[in-house]
Design a protein around this motif. Structure first.
Motif, short mmCIF file in Angstrom:
data_model
loop_
_atom_site.label_atom_id
_atom_site.label_comp_id
_atom_site.label_asym_id
_atom_site.label_seq_id
_atom_site.Cartn_x
_atom_site.Cartn_y
_atom_site.Cartn_z
N ARG A 252 10.56 15.15 -4.04
CA ARG A 252 9.13 14.97 -4.32
C ARG A 252 8.87 13.64 -5.02
NH1 ARG A 252 6.64 20.64 -4.15
NH2 ARG A 252 8.37 21.82 -3.25
N VAL A 253 9.82 13.20 -5.83
CA VAL A 253 9.71 11.88 -6.45
C VAL A 253 9.68 10.80 -5.36
CG1 VAL A 253 10.92 10.17 -7.85
CG2 VAL A 253 10.69 12.51 -8.67
N GLU A 254 10.49 10.97 -4.32
CA GLU A 254 10.49 10.00 -3.23
C GLU A 254 9.13 9.95 -2.54
OE1 GLU A 254 12.88 7.84 -2.23
OE2 GLU A 254 13.94 8.45 -4.05
N ILE A 255 8.50 11.09 -2.38
CA ILE A 255 7.16 11.13 -1.79
C ILE A 255 6.17 10.41 -2.70
CG2 ILE A 255 5.24 12.65 -1.15
CD1 ILE A 255 7.34 14.68 -0.20
N VAL A 256 6.29 10.64 -4.00
CA VAL A 256 5.43 9.96 -4.97
C VAL A 256 5.61 8.45 -4.86
CG1 VAL A 256 5.14 9.50 -7.44
CG2 VAL A 256 5.27 11.85 -6.62
N HIS A 257 6.86 8.00 -4.79
CA HIS A 257 7.12 6.56 -4.69
C HIS A 257 6.52 5.98 -3.42
CE1 HIS A 257 10.84 6.62 -7.59
NE2 HIS A 257 9.69 6.90 -8.18
N ILE A 259 3.87 7.11 -1.71
CA ILE A 259 2.40 7.10 -1.77
C ILE A 259 1.89 6.03 -2.74
CG2 ILE A 259 0.40 8.45 -2.55
CD1 ILE A 259 1.74 10.90 -1.32
N THR A 260 2.57 5.86 -3.85
CA THR A 260 2.11 4.87 -4.84
C THR A 260 2.59 3.46 -4.54
OG1 THR A 260 4.03 5.33 -6.26
CG2 THR A 260 2.03 6.62 -6.66
N GLY A 261 3.53 3.32 -3.61
CA GLY A 261 4.06 2.00 -3.29
C GLY A 261 5.13 1.55 -4.27
N MET A 262 5.59 2.44 -5.12
CA MET A 262 6.60 2.09 -6.11
C MET A 262 7.92 1.74 -5.41
SD MET A 262 7.82 4.35 -9.40
CE MET A 262 6.11 4.65 -9.82
N GLY A 263 8.51 0.63 -5.82
CA GLY A 263 9.77 0.20 -5.23
C GLY A 263 9.62 -0.57 -3.93
N PHE A 264 8.39 -0.89 -3.55
CA PHE A 264 8.15 -1.64 -2.31
C PHE A 264 8.79 -3.02 -2.40
CE2 PHE A 264 5.32 -4.71 -0.12
CZ PHE A 264 5.52 -4.29 1.18
N ASP A 265 9.54 -3.40 -1.38
CA ASP A 265 10.21 -4.71 -1.33
C ASP A 265 9.38 -5.66 -0.49
OD1 ASP A 265 11.85 -6.87 -1.23
OD2 ASP A 265 13.61 -5.81 -0.47
N SER A 266 8.60 -6.49 -1.15
CA SER A 266 7.69 -7.38 -0.43
C SER A 266 8.43 -8.48 0.32
CB SER A 266 6.68 -8.00 -1.40
OG SER A 266 7.34 -8.78 -2.38
N THR A 267 9.70 -8.73 -0.03
CA THR A 267 10.45 -9.78 0.68
C THR A 267 10.78 -9.37 2.11
OG1 THR A 267 12.60 -8.95 -0.08
CG2 THR A 267 11.47 -10.55 -1.49
N LYS A 268 10.66 -8.06 2.39
CA LYS A 268 10.91 -7.59 3.76
C LYS A 268 9.62 -7.49 4.57
CE LYS A 268 15.08 -5.00 2.57
NZ LYS A 268 15.76 -3.68 2.55
N ALA A 269 8.48 -7.53 3.87
CA ALA A 269 7.19 -7.47 4.56
C ALA A 269 6.61 -8.85 4.81
CB ALA A 269 6.20 -6.64 3.75
N VAL A 270 6.95 -9.80 3.94
CA VAL A 270 6.52 -11.19 4.12
C VAL A 270 7.79 -12.02 4.28
CG1 VAL A 270 5.31 -13.15 3.13
CG2 VAL A 270 4.47 -10.83 2.71
N VAL A 271 8.00 -12.52 5.48
CA VAL A 271 9.24 -13.24 5.80
C VAL A 271 8.89 -14.57 6.45
CG1 VAL A 271 10.56 -11.12 6.07
CG2 VAL A 271 9.41 -12.11 8.05
N ALA A 354 -1.99 -2.11 -5.94
CA ALA A 354 -3.42 -1.84 -5.99
C ALA A 354 -3.86 -0.89 -4.88
CB ALA A 354 -4.20 -3.15 -5.88
N PHE A 355 -3.19 -0.96 -3.72
CA PHE A 355 -3.60 -0.17 -2.56
C PHE A 355 -3.02 1.24 -2.58
CE2 PHE A 355 -3.36 1.20 1.90
CZ PHE A 355 -4.66 0.96 2.31
N GLY A 356 -1.90 1.42 -3.26
CA GLY A 356 -1.23 2.72 -3.27
C GLY A 356 -2.10 3.82 -3.86
N GLY A 357 -1.80 5.05 -3.50
CA GLY A 357 -2.56 6.18 -4.02
C GLY A 357 -2.31 6.38 -5.50
N GLU A 358 -3.39 6.57 -6.26
CA GLU A 358 -3.28 6.83 -7.70
C GLU A 358 -3.23 8.34 -7.92
OE1 GLU A 358 -2.95 4.87 -10.24
OE2 GLU A 358 -3.24 2.90 -9.33
N ILE A 359 -2.09 8.84 -8.32
CA ILE A 359 -1.94 10.28 -8.54
C ILE A 359 -1.29 10.51 -9.90
CG2 ILE A 359 -1.76 10.83 -6.09
CD1 ILE A 359 1.26 10.90 -6.38
N ASP A 360 -1.46 11.73 -10.41
CA ASP A 360 -0.78 12.12 -11.64
C ASP A 360 0.66 12.49 -11.25
OD1 ASP A 360 0.15 13.22 -13.98
OD2 ASP A 360 -1.66 14.37 -14.41
N VAL A 361 1.57 11.57 -11.47
CA VAL A 361 2.93 11.67 -10.93
C VAL A 361 3.65 12.96 -11.33
CG1 VAL A 361 5.21 10.60 -10.94
CG2 VAL A 361 3.17 9.19 -10.63
#
Length: 458
Positions: A252-257, A259-271, A354-361
């Protein structure tokens, strides 16, 4: 101001009449006999702690009396011996009901301030310890609360007071993070309010979590997703898909991450493709495909970004060109001179947050969490915890559609004090702001102020 016994008894009787007259409003959770229920009562139970202390000379002193009792107001000292070493509580858990009829009957008798049930299914839900309950699985639940969204309107209607008895400074907005501006104290009492702005923000975020992440990305059947207004500051999402029931806390923590975008690696999205920086195509699954859209939203609101990076200044000057480039397919990010690939990666990372879902983790990853019973009353407002279909959410008005008490009026003495009670809306009418004054209000508005603890019955 704390509620007096008179107001507390009045509210409990009002809630009791509602439950007796509207038993069909209570939404009975599936497998009700496997659920643990928690009740927040109007009355407090207290217990004075008795201690025997021995000094250096060997003499003993008895402190506290060991007595216990109930009170409709929260007490800070034992009414028998005056000791301040007391335990005070108005919460009970580990309740269980074999049938829907038993649950509804109990609500009509107790009329609690608030009622909750576990997202989990247990073999023995009434067991006192979690390891004795024999966990059988749990629904996946989300709590979207306006308090977690940092809505700007909090500065308009929330207030704080310094708890230093020699100070008492007051102010608007959130508690000062650097201490009281008058005495540097760090202890505050706060009064949180709700308005159309913050509840609209919570609604939009709820729909983002449901539509964008749960349905589109995770492929959950929309028919297995239940939505409800919490009766106060936000909304809840419950996933009734058996595939998620056995997920442990780590999953469930993985689902939270996600949805919130936590741990997103932007170096793989912008190349870089050669020397040309590129953003992932929208056809990509998951966050890679969301990056361009997230960046568009971030740049569209760049004026609200508090950072002082050079790229922020350039985006403010070249906002239109940057957005047009990102809206192309595939998206391009070469339209703003002076911003290199590393800066674009930083922009992508901030856009994701900023775009990720804001939830009570903790609500989502805690497999023993309790959540409000749909169809019950919320003792913080007197509003109904209201079930909503996806089609109903957009037009749902918490200040009109969740009202439970429509008949009659009530004369109140409002305690505005140094900081006035903010204005609020009930149905089509707006009330307040109020200072220290006596007013006669429609019952729904009066109950709202009584539940908020800012008025007494005149």
């Amino acid at each position: 101001m704390p509620r007096r016994a008179q107001e507390t008894k009045f509210l409990q009787l009002l809630f009791q009449n509602h439950y007796r007259a509207n038993p069909e409003n209570v939404d009975i959770p599936a497998k009700v006999h496997t659920r643990e229920f928690g009740m927040e009562s109007w009355a407090y139970t207290w217990r004075c702690i008795e201690r025997i202390e021995r000094d250096e000379s060997g003499s003993t002193t008895r402190k506290g009396c060991g007595r216990s009792g109930n009170s409709f107001i929260r007490i800070s000292k034992c009414p028998n011996c005056g000791s301040s070493d007391i335990h005070v509580n108005n919460w009970t858990r580990h309740h269980g009901f074999r049938t829907a009829e038993a649950l509804v009957a109990e609500l009509a008798v107790l009329a609690p301030h608030s009622v909750y049930h576990s997202a989990a299914f247990y073999e023995i839900p009434v067991a006192r310890h979690m390891d004795e309950k024999e966990w059988q699985g749990a629904e996946l639940v989300f709590d979207i609360d306006a308090d977690h969204l940092n809505s700007p309107c909090a500065d308009e209607h929330d207030t704080w007071r310094c708890n230093n008895p020699d100070c008492g400074e007051t102010g608007s907005g959130r508690n000062p993070t650097t201490g009281c501006p008058k005495c540097n104290g760090m202890s505050f009492s706060s009064r949180k309010w709700i308005c159309d702005k913050c509840l609209d923000a919570a609604k939009k975020n709820t729909l983002k979590v449901r539509d964008e992440f749960l349905v589109r990305d995770l492929g959950i059947n929309p028919d297995l997703i239940q939505l409800n207004y919490s009766g106060h500051r936000g909304y809840h999402i419950r996933v009734h898909d058996p595939r998620v029931y056995k997920l442990g806390s780590k999953a469930r923590v993985e689902i939270v991450h996600f949805i919130t975008g936590m741990g997103f690696d932007s170096t793989k999205a912008v190349v870089t493709d050669g020397r040309i920086p590129r953003v992932s195509s929208r056809s990509f699954p998951g966050w890679a495909g969301k990056t361009a859209h997230a960046m568009v939203e971030f740049i569209r609101n760049i004026d609200a970004y508090p950072g002082t990076e050079q790229w922020a200044k350039l985006l403010k000057k070249n906002r239109t060109a940057a957005i047009k480039g990102l809206q192309r397919e595939p998206p391009i990010i070469t339209t703003v001179p002076g911003i290199g690939v590393k800066s674009w990666q930083e922009i992508a990372a901030k856009s994701t947050i900023a775009f990720g879902g804001e939830i009570d983790v903790p609500v989502t990853h805690d497999i023993h969490r309790v959540i409000r019973l749909i169809g019950s009353l919320n003792g913080k407002t007197g509003f109904l915890v209201s079930e909503l279909t996806r089609d109903e959410v957009d037009d749902f008005d918490p200040f009109g559609d969740a009202l439970a008490f429509a008949d009659g009026t009530l004369k109140l003495k409002v305690a505005g004090g140094q900081v006035k009670v903010p204005k609020f809306r009930i149905s089509d009418d707006t009330y307040g702001p109020y200072g220290d004054e006596v007013v006669e209000l429609p019952m729904s508005a009066a109950v709202f102020l009584l539940c908020k603890g800012v008025a007494s019955i005149e």
